[in-house]
Design a protein around this motif. Structure first.
Motif, PDB file in Angstrom:
ATOM      1  N   LEU A 153      51.544  81.749  31.971  1.00 44.14           N
ATOM      2  CA  LEU A 153      51.697  80.502  31.230  1.00 44.14           C
ATOM      3  C   LEU A 153      50.784  80.578  30.022  1.00 44.14           C
ATOM      4  O   LEU A 153      49.590  80.838  30.154  1.00 44.14           O
ATOM      5  CB  LEU A 153      51.294  79.305  32.095  1.00 44.14           C
ATOM      6  CG  LEU A 153      51.065  77.975  31.375  1.00 44.14           C
ATOM      7  CD1 LEU A 153      52.336  77.508  30.671  1.00 44.14           C
ATOM      8  CD2 LEU A 153      50.563  76.919  32.341  1.00 44.14           C
ATOM      9  N   LYS A 154      51.359  80.404  28.845  1.00 44.30           N
ATOM     10  CA  LYS A 154      50.575  80.326  27.618  1.00 44.30           C
ATOM     11  C   LYS A 154      51.034  79.084  26.883  1.00 44.30           C
ATOM     12  O   LYS A 154      52.228  78.807  26.809  1.00 44.30           O
ATOM     13  CB  LYS A 154      50.795  81.553  26.726  1.00 44.30           C
ATOM     14  CG  LYS A 154      50.203  82.825  27.276  1.00 44.30           C
ATOM     15  CD  LYS A 154      50.413  83.964  26.310  1.00 44.30           C
ATOM     16  CE  LYS A 154      49.860  85.261  26.887  1.00 44.30           C
ATOM     17  NZ  LYS A 154      50.050  86.381  25.944  1.00 44.30           N
ATOM     18  N   PHE A 155      50.053  78.337  26.374  1.00 44.69           N
ATOM     19  CA  PHE A 155      50.417  77.174  25.580  1.00 44.69           C
ATOM     20  C   PHE A 155      49.413  76.980  24.463  1.00 44.69           C
ATOM     21  O   PHE A 155      48.268  77.413  24.546  1.00 44.69           O
ATOM     22  CB  PHE A 155      50.548  75.915  26.435  1.00 44.69           C
ATOM     23  CG  PHE A 155      49.290  75.490  27.133  1.00 44.69           C
ATOM     24  CD1 PHE A 155      48.374  74.648  26.528  1.00 44.69           C
ATOM     25  CD2 PHE A 155      49.031  75.913  28.426  1.00 44.69           C
ATOM     26  CE1 PHE A 155      47.228  74.244  27.186  1.00 44.69           C
ATOM     27  CE2 PHE A 155      47.888  75.518  29.095  1.00 44.69           C
ATOM     28  CZ  PHE A 155      46.983  74.674  28.471  1.00 44.69           C
ATOM     29  N   THR A 212      41.345  80.979  23.648  1.00 49.41           N
ATOM     30  CA  THR A 212      41.024  81.322  22.266  1.00 49.41           C
ATOM     31  C   THR A 212      41.183  80.073  21.411  1.00 49.41           C
ATOM     32  O   THR A 212      41.953  79.170  21.739  1.00 49.41           O
ATOM     33  CB  THR A 212      41.946  82.432  21.717  1.00 49.41           C
ATOM     34  OG1 THR A 212      43.296  82.004  21.816  1.00 49.41           O
ATOM     35  CG2 THR A 212      41.752  83.726  22.467  1.00 49.41           C
ATOM     36  N   SER A 213      40.436  80.041  20.330  1.00 44.80           N
ATOM     37  CA  SER A 213      40.549  78.920  19.401  1.00 44.80           C
ATOM     38  C   SER A 213      40.657  79.466  17.995  1.00 44.80           C
ATOM     39  O   SER A 213      40.103  80.514  17.676  1.00 44.80           O
ATOM     40  CB  SER A 213      39.331  78.006  19.520  1.00 44.80           C
ATOM     41  OG  SER A 213      38.173  78.685  19.122  1.00 44.80           O
ATOM     42  N   GLU A 214      41.412  78.744  17.186  1.00 47.72           N
ATOM     43  CA  GLU A 214      41.550  79.120  15.789  1.00 47.72           C
ATOM     44  C   GLU A 214      41.029  77.977  14.938  1.00 47.72           C
ATOM     45  O   GLU A 214      41.476  76.840  15.065  1.00 47.72           O
ATOM     46  CB  GLU A 214      43.007  79.416  15.448  1.00 47.72           C
ATOM     47  CG  GLU A 214      43.191  79.903  14.026  1.00 47.72           C
ATOM     48  CD  GLU A 214      44.626  80.293  13.699  1.00 47.72           C
ATOM     49  OE1 GLU A 214      44.933  80.428  12.506  1.00 47.72           O
ATOM     50  OE2 GLU A 214      45.431  80.447  14.632  1.00 47.72           O
ATOM     51  N   MET A 215      40.100  78.292  14.073  1.00 51.26           N
ATOM     52  CA  MET A 215      39.510  77.290  13.199  1.00 51.26           C
ATOM     53  C   MET A 215      40.410  77.063  11.990  1.00 51.26           C
ATOM     54  O   MET A 215      41.330  77.834  11.733  1.00 51.26           O
ATOM     55  CB  MET A 215      38.115  77.745  12.749  1.00 51.26           C
ATOM     56  CG  MET A 215      37.183  78.116  13.897  1.00 51.26           C
ATOM     57  SD  MET A 215      36.994  76.808  15.112  1.00 51.26           S
ATOM     58  CE  MET A 215      35.941  75.699  14.214  1.00 51.26           C
ATOM     59  N   ASP A 216      40.137  76.013  11.240  1.00 53.18           N
ATOM     60  CA  ASP A 216      40.932  75.709  10.045  1.00 53.18           C
ATOM     61  C   ASP A 216      40.918  76.855   9.034  1.00 53.18           C
ATOM     62  O   ASP A 216      41.882  77.048   8.304  1.00 53.18           O
ATOM     63  CB  ASP A 216      40.418  74.431   9.374  1.00 53.18           C
ATOM     64  CG  ASP A 216      40.723  73.197  10.211  1.00 53.18           C
ATOM     65  OD1 ASP A 216      41.670  73.243  11.016  1.00 53.18           O
ATOM     66  OD2 ASP A 216      40.003  72.195  10.062  1.00 53.18           O
ATOM     67  N   ASP A 217      39.830  77.622   9.008  1.00 60.48           N
ATOM     68  CA  ASP A 217      39.733  78.735   8.055  1.00 60.48           C
ATOM     69  C   ASP A 217      40.394  80.019   8.568  1.00 60.48           C
ATOM     70  O   ASP A 217      40.316  81.066   7.941  1.00 60.48           O
ATOM     71  CB  ASP A 217      38.272  79.000   7.688  1.00 60.48           C
ATOM     72  CG  ASP A 217      37.432  79.462   8.879  1.00 60.48           C
ATOM     73  OD1 ASP A 217      37.976  79.611  10.000  1.00 60.48           O
ATOM     74  OD2 ASP A 217      36.219  79.661   8.692  1.00 60.48           O
ATOM     75  N   GLY A 218      41.049  79.933   9.747  1.00 62.30           N
ATOM     76  CA  GLY A 218      41.753  81.088  10.296  1.00 62.30           C
ATOM     77  C   GLY A 218      40.919  81.948  11.226  1.00 62.30           C
ATOM     78  O   GLY A 218      41.429  82.878  11.841  1.00 62.30           O
ATOM     79  N   GLN A 219      39.642  81.642  11.347  1.00 62.33           N
ATOM     80  CA  GLN A 219      38.759  82.422  12.216  1.00 62.33           C
ATOM     81  C   GLN A 219      39.117  82.152  13.681  1.00 62.33           C
ATOM     82  O   GLN A 219      39.316  81.002  14.080  1.00 62.33           O
ATOM     83  CB  GLN A 219      37.313  82.034  11.932  1.00 62.33           C
ATOM     84  CG  GLN A 219      36.296  83.000  12.441  1.00 62.33           C
ATOM     85  CD  GLN A 219      34.899  82.620  11.952  1.00 62.33           C
ATOM     86  OE1 GLN A 219      34.615  81.472  11.631  1.00 62.33           O
ATOM     87  NE2 GLN A 219      34.026  83.596  11.901  1.00 62.33           N
ATOM     88  N   ILE A 220      39.214  83.228  14.475  1.00 64.32           N
ATOM     89  CA  ILE A 220      39.580  83.113  15.882  1.00 64.32           C
ATOM     90  C   ILE A 220      38.365  83.429  16.738  1.00 64.32           C
ATOM     91  O   ILE A 220      37.622  84.373  16.469  1.00 64.32           O
ATOM     92  CB  ILE A 220      40.753  84.052  16.223  1.00 64.32           C
ATOM     93  CG1 ILE A 220      41.992  83.603  15.453  1.00 64.32           C
ATOM     94  CG2 ILE A 220      41.024  84.062  17.720  1.00 64.32           C
ATOM     95  CD1 ILE A 220      43.201  84.473  15.624  1.00 64.32           C
ATOM     96  N   GLY A 221      38.161  82.609  17.773  1.00 67.85           N
ATOM     97  CA  GLY A 221      37.015  82.810  18.653  1.00 67.85           C
ATOM     98  C   GLY A 221      37.373  82.562  20.106  1.00 67.85           C
ATOM     99  O   GLY A 221      38.487  82.142  20.430  1.00 67.85           O
ATOM    100  N   GLU A 222      36.425  82.850  20.960  1.00 71.85           N
ATOM    101  CA  GLU A 222      36.559  82.605  22.393  1.00 71.85           C
ATOM    102  C   GLU A 222      35.466  81.623  22.794  1.00 71.85           C
ATOM    103  O   GLU A 222      34.328  82.034  23.065  1.00 71.85           O
ATOM    104  CB  GLU A 222      36.413  83.908  23.181  1.00 71.85           C
ATOM    105  CG  GLU A 222      37.527  84.897  22.934  1.00 71.85           C
ATOM    106  CD  GLU A 222      37.320  86.192  23.701  1.00 71.85           C
ATOM    107  OE1 GLU A 222      36.244  86.810  23.569  1.00 71.85           O
ATOM    108  OE2 GLU A 222      38.239  86.573  24.434  1.00 71.85           O
ATOM    109  N   PRO A 223      35.749  80.326  22.833  1.00 68.08           N
ATOM    110  CA  PRO A 223      34.706  79.341  23.089  1.00 68.08           C
ATOM    111  C   PRO A 223      34.010  79.492  24.444  1.00 68.08           C
ATOM    112  O   PRO A 223      32.869  79.059  24.593  1.00 68.08           O
ATOM    113  CB  PRO A 223      35.431  78.004  22.985  1.00 68.08           C
ATOM    114  CG  PRO A 223      36.866  78.318  23.090  1.00 68.08           C
ATOM    115  CD  PRO A 223      37.049  79.723  22.635  1.00 68.08           C
TER     116      PRO A 223
END
Length: 150
Positions: free
Chosen positions: A145-147, A39-50
């Motif tokens: 494992l989560k990081f 998962t990724s979180e953008m600067d605006d708080g939006q979360i996605g799955e690249p």
């Protein structure tokens, strides 16, 4: 009688947790980990799955401080270079976005559970050019494992 069963189950769970704590974070990392999510979180708080839902991949840590990561989207667009020559650049671009890999060396700070990685190479030259990349281990046990990658 139910209380005895709960107490025994809890005792076994605590014994397993105590055993896991005897190993250092680096010792717990060593091995092959199957990727289950990115998962990724953008600067605006939006979360996605690249790489989309249920990506495929593996991350391998050796005991001598080397590691490699390789992941890709579960649904990977195939390239048909010979049959569709006009679409080659677009298909290559889509294919590149669907997969990512890098390898290098790592070290672990046992006190902070931080991991420092130095990439030797990557499918993205920009990523490999950044030295001493920090990762924050947020969960580490024998199964997970989560990081975070700030």
């Amino acid at each position: 009688m139910n209380k005895a069963i709960v107490a025994i189950g809890l005792g076994l769970a605590l014994s397993g947790a105590a055993f896991a704590q005897e190993k250092s974070a680096k010792e717990q990392l060593v091995g092959a980990w199957t990727l289950v999510a990115v998962t990724s979180e953008m600067d605006d708080g939006q979360i996605g799955e690249p790489f989309g839902p249920s990506p495929k991949g593996v991350m391998i840590f050796s005991d001598d401080g080397h590691f490699s990561l390789s992941n890709r989207a579960r649904k990977f667009q195939r390239l048909r270079l010979m049959t569709e020559p006009r679409r080659r650049p677009r298909r290559r671009k889509v294919s590149w976005r669907q997969a990512f890999a890098y390898y290098g060396t790592y070290s672990v700070d046992e006190n902070t559970k931080g991991m420092m990685v130095n990439l030797a190479a990557s499918t993205s030259a920009n990523v490999a050019a950044i030295p001493n990349q920090k990762r924050t281990i947020t969960l580490l046990n024998s199964d997970e494992l989560k990081f975070d990658n700030p």
